[in-house]
Scaffold this active site. Structure first.
Site, mmCIF file in Angstrom:
data_model
loop_
_atom_site.group_PDB
_atom_site.id
_atom_site.type_symbol
_atom_site.label_atom_id
_atom_site.label_comp_id
_atom_site.label_asym_id
_atom_site.label_seq_id
_atom_site.Cartn_x
_atom_site.Cartn_y
_atom_site.Cartn_z
ATOM 1 N N ALA A 53 0.954 -1.227 0.089
ATOM 2 C CA ALA A 53 0.243 -0.016 -0.032
ATOM 3 C C ALA A 53 0.813 1.442 -0.066
ATOM 4 O O ALA A 53 0.311 2.399 -0.140
ATOM 5 C CB ALA A 53 -0.880 0.132 1.308
ATOM 6 N N CYS A 54 2.223 1.023 0.157
ATOM 7 C CA CYS A 54 3.138 2.317 0.138
ATOM 8 C C CYS A 54 3.713 2.566 -1.087
ATOM 9 O O CYS A 54 4.222 1.931 -2.074
ATOM 10 C CB CYS A 54 4.347 1.899 1.303
ATOM 11 S SG CYS A 54 5.470 3.055 1.243
ATOM 12 N N SER A 55 3.547 4.050 -1.563
ATOM 13 C CA SER A 55 3.870 4.391 -2.838
ATOM 14 C C SER A 55 5.386 4.296 -2.879
ATOM 15 O O SER A 55 5.912 4.099 -4.060
ATOM 16 C CB SER A 55 3.473 5.868 -2.883
ATOM 17 O OG SER A 55 4.139 6.834 -2.162
#
Length: 119
Positions: free
Chosen positions: A8-10
């Site tokens: 979920a982390c860019s």
């Protein structure tokens, strides 16, 4: 080479895209699902040359609930910090790449990813 990510982390997604673009041979570890043990965290800290408070996301809700901002940042408190990271892996800064030469980097920038690739 292994990369610890939260999908979920860019910044994690960017790091994986760069590794793919460079044709790197690596393993993905979704550390929120495959939670690192305290020993694994100690090993990564040694490879990073950092202390546990250096890789702790202090703005996370769990950090606030634990009152991490008030915990001492000294050798005597190191194990307490490591235990908190193992119990609450969302607190671990990401992504972390363990390089083939035995070192590691917190790969939040393209430069850090390239640094890991060059090792």
């Amino acid at each position: 080479m292994e990369i610890w990510i939260n999908p979920a982390c860019s910044k994690c997604r960017s790091a994986v895209q760069l590794l793919d673009a460079e044709g790197a041979d690596y393993t993905v570890r979704r550390y929120l699902e495959d939670v690192p043990s305290e020993d694994e965290i100690r090993e990564v800290l040694t490879r990073l040359g950092l202390e546990p408070w250096d890789i702790t996301r202090t703005q996370e809700a769990a950090a606030k609930e634990l009152g991490l901002r008030d915990w001492p940042r000294e050798a005597g408190s190191r194990e307490r910090w490591i235990a908190a990271l193992a119990e609450h892996p969302k607190l671990i800064q990401r992504p972390i790449i363990t390089a083939d030469d035995g070192t590691a980097v917190v790969a939040r920038t393209d430069e850090a990813v390239r640094d890991a690739l060059s090792r």
